[in-house]
Design a protein around this motif. Sequence first.
Motif, mmCIF file in Angstrom:
data_model
loop_
_atom_site.group_PDB
_atom_site.id
_atom_site.type_symbol
_atom_site.label_atom_id
_atom_site.label_comp_id
_atom_site.label_asym_id
_atom_site.label_seq_id
_atom_site.Cartn_x
_atom_site.Cartn_y
_atom_site.Cartn_z
ATOM 1 N N TYR A 250 39.033 33.965 36.783
ATOM 2 C CA TYR A 250 39.407 34.383 35.365
ATOM 3 C C TYR A 250 40.918 34.857 35.481
ATOM 4 C CZ TYR A 250 34.618 34.609 33.890
ATOM 5 O OH TYR A 250 33.470 34.371 33.399
ATOM 6 N N SER B 299 27.318 30.655 37.200
ATOM 7 C CA SER B 299 28.528 31.456 37.512
ATOM 8 C C SER B 299 29.565 30.795 37.482
ATOM 9 C CB SER B 299 28.323 32.216 38.937
ATOM 10 O OG SER B 299 28.665 31.309 39.944
ATOM 11 N N THR B 300 30.890 31.390 37.554
ATOM 12 C CA THR B 300 32.257 30.851 37.593
ATOM 13 C C THR B 300 32.324 29.599 38.485
ATOM 14 O OG1 THR B 300 33.357 32.402 38.591
ATOM 15 C CG2 THR B 300 33.392 32.309 36.278
ATOM 16 N N MET C 54 40.954 41.153 32.466
ATOM 17 C CA MET C 54 41.551 40.095 33.443
ATOM 18 C C MET C 54 42.805 39.432 33.328
ATOM 19 S SD MET C 54 39.082 39.183 35.802
ATOM 20 C CE MET C 54 37.353 39.650 36.238
ATOM 21 N N SER D 232 25.879 36.835 38.890
ATOM 22 C CA SER D 232 25.393 35.598 37.732
ATOM 23 C C SER D 232 24.874 34.596 38.628
ATOM 24 C CB SER D 232 26.426 35.381 36.959
ATOM 25 O OG SER D 232 27.595 34.885 37.557
ATOM 26 N N HIS E 280 28.456 30.180 30.816
ATOM 27 C CA HIS E 280 28.138 31.366 31.612
ATOM 28 C C HIS E 280 26.951 31.972 31.128
ATOM 29 C CE1 HIS E 280 28.768 35.144 34.099
ATOM 30 N NE2 HIS E 280 29.432 34.177 34.670
ATOM 31 N N PHE F 161 35.350 47.213 38.796
ATOM 32 C CA PHE F 161 34.127 47.288 39.608
ATOM 33 C C PHE F 161 34.217 46.254 40.807
ATOM 34 C CE2 PHE F 161 33.158 43.484 36.808
ATOM 35 C CZ PHE F 161 32.578 42.696 37.551
ATOM 36 N N MET F 162 35.083 45.228 40.759
ATOM 37 C CA MET F 162 35.125 44.397 41.749
ATOM 38 C C MET F 162 35.869 44.956 43.067
ATOM 39 S SD MET F 162 36.350 40.943 39.656
ATOM 40 C CE MET F 162 34.901 40.233 39.015
ATOM 41 N N GLU G 177 26.485 34.955 30.733
ATOM 42 C CA GLU G 177 26.889 36.151 29.874
ATOM 43 C C GLU G 177 26.953 35.827 28.474
ATOM 44 O OE1 GLU G 177 30.361 37.945 31.481
ATOM 45 O OE2 GLU G 177 29.508 38.483 33.489
ATOM 46 N N HIS H 169 39.825 36.916 41.178
ATOM 47 C CA HIS H 169 38.834 36.046 40.439
ATOM 48 C C HIS H 169 39.388 35.223 39.779
ATOM 49 C CE1 HIS H 169 35.333 35.715 37.405
ATOM 50 N NE2 HIS H 169 34.687 36.253 38.323
ATOM 51 N N ASP I 116 34.098 33.335 42.378
ATOM 52 C CA ASP I 116 33.150 34.271 41.720
ATOM 53 C C ASP I 116 33.110 35.597 42.276
ATOM 54 O OD1 ASP I 116 31.192 33.710 43.446
ATOM 55 O OD2 ASP I 116 30.070 32.607 42.189
ATOM 56 N N SER I 117 32.348 36.447 41.766
ATOM 57 C CA SER I 117 32.023 37.734 41.980
ATOM 58 C C SER I 117 31.199 37.911 43.326
ATOM 59 C CB SER I 117 31.231 38.781 41.148
ATOM 60 O OG SER I 117 31.768 38.403 39.873
ATOM 61 N N ASN J 44 28.843 43.835 37.981
ATOM 62 C CA ASN J 44 29.492 44.705 36.646
ATOM 63 C C ASN J 44 29.229 45.738 36.137
ATOM 64 O OD1 ASN J 44 29.612 41.718 36.868
ATOM 65 N ND2 ASN J 44 30.850 41.699 34.973
#
Length: 303
Positions: free
Chosen positions: A26, A214-215, A263, A129, A198, A63-64, A200, A24, A40-41, A114
């Motif tokens: 991060y 998103s990232t 992360m 996201s 972001h 979760f990923m 979030e 990821h 990104d996710s 997530n």
Amino acid sequence: MNEKEMIQEIQCLKKEKNAVILAHNYQIPEVQDIADIVGDSLKLSQEAAKTDADVIVFAGVRFMAESAKILSPDKKVLLPVYDAGCPMADMVDAESLRIFKKEYPDVPIVCYVNSSAEVKAESDICCTSSNALKIVKSIKKDKILFVPDQNLGSYIKEQVPEKEIILWEGYCITHHRVRSIEVNAAKNNHPNALVLVHPECSKAVVEKADFVGSTAQIIDYAKKSENKSFIIGTEMGILHQLRKDNPDKKFYLISPALTCYNMKKTSLEDIYNALKFDQYEIKVEKDLRQRSLVSLERMLKIS
Ligand code: 13P
Ligand code: SF4
């Protein structure tokens, strides 16, 4: 073993085991640099679904890796650090969703990736996201429950006033702590910089941004922009890619608090140990896997 030797060992083990390393945005720089795919996710789950590797080493949070296992059940999926989790994902549980569904059987549940496999299994569709708006718009019903991130949910809600979106009260402990006065201070210090955040982050922070994404979308925006400086409102791991892609541009983090402890748990040594000792293998029980796959697949079809 020094770092150079460890990198060589990781490359050998990867070949030997036909493994792919997904990381990821991060993750720490050394981990991003050894990865086959950084993203990104959404991108990472798409890659997990289509890879032909036998082993997926997921440098990210639980979760990923769990989503990767749900999407690729025949692969061995490894999470290098056993307790790398996401506190926001733990803010919603399957039992609460079952209670909600009993009371509101006609209200579809959109769940941010997530979240645990159990929560995905109780949800109608997932989102990340980067595709949340598209996913919410694709739902025919007027009323929706969005879990668990109240900030991403509220950002989407603003853009679809025609729908009633019920927000769960979860949040990312990293992004939620950024305050709007910190954005003001960063803008005063760097008046020509664009603010990229972001979703979030809280509403008060998002409202002050020039771009929200998103990232991967933030990375893409910074690359394409003609502007030369940016104030960044997401986890600090993203700075590695931003600076690598844009050596002529300046990036300033809104706050040093934008560090996700989970992360940051994965080191190069953890990647090496994961490959060497097949640790820690993610398993998702068959029935749960089938139920959680539905919401993930629905999302991937739309993305
Ligand atoms: P994205 O990379 O999909 O923007 O996700 C951010 C995040 O918080 C992942 O934990
Ligand atoms: Fe969870 Fe936030 Fe860390 Fe992402 S940055 S893993 S949402 S706590």
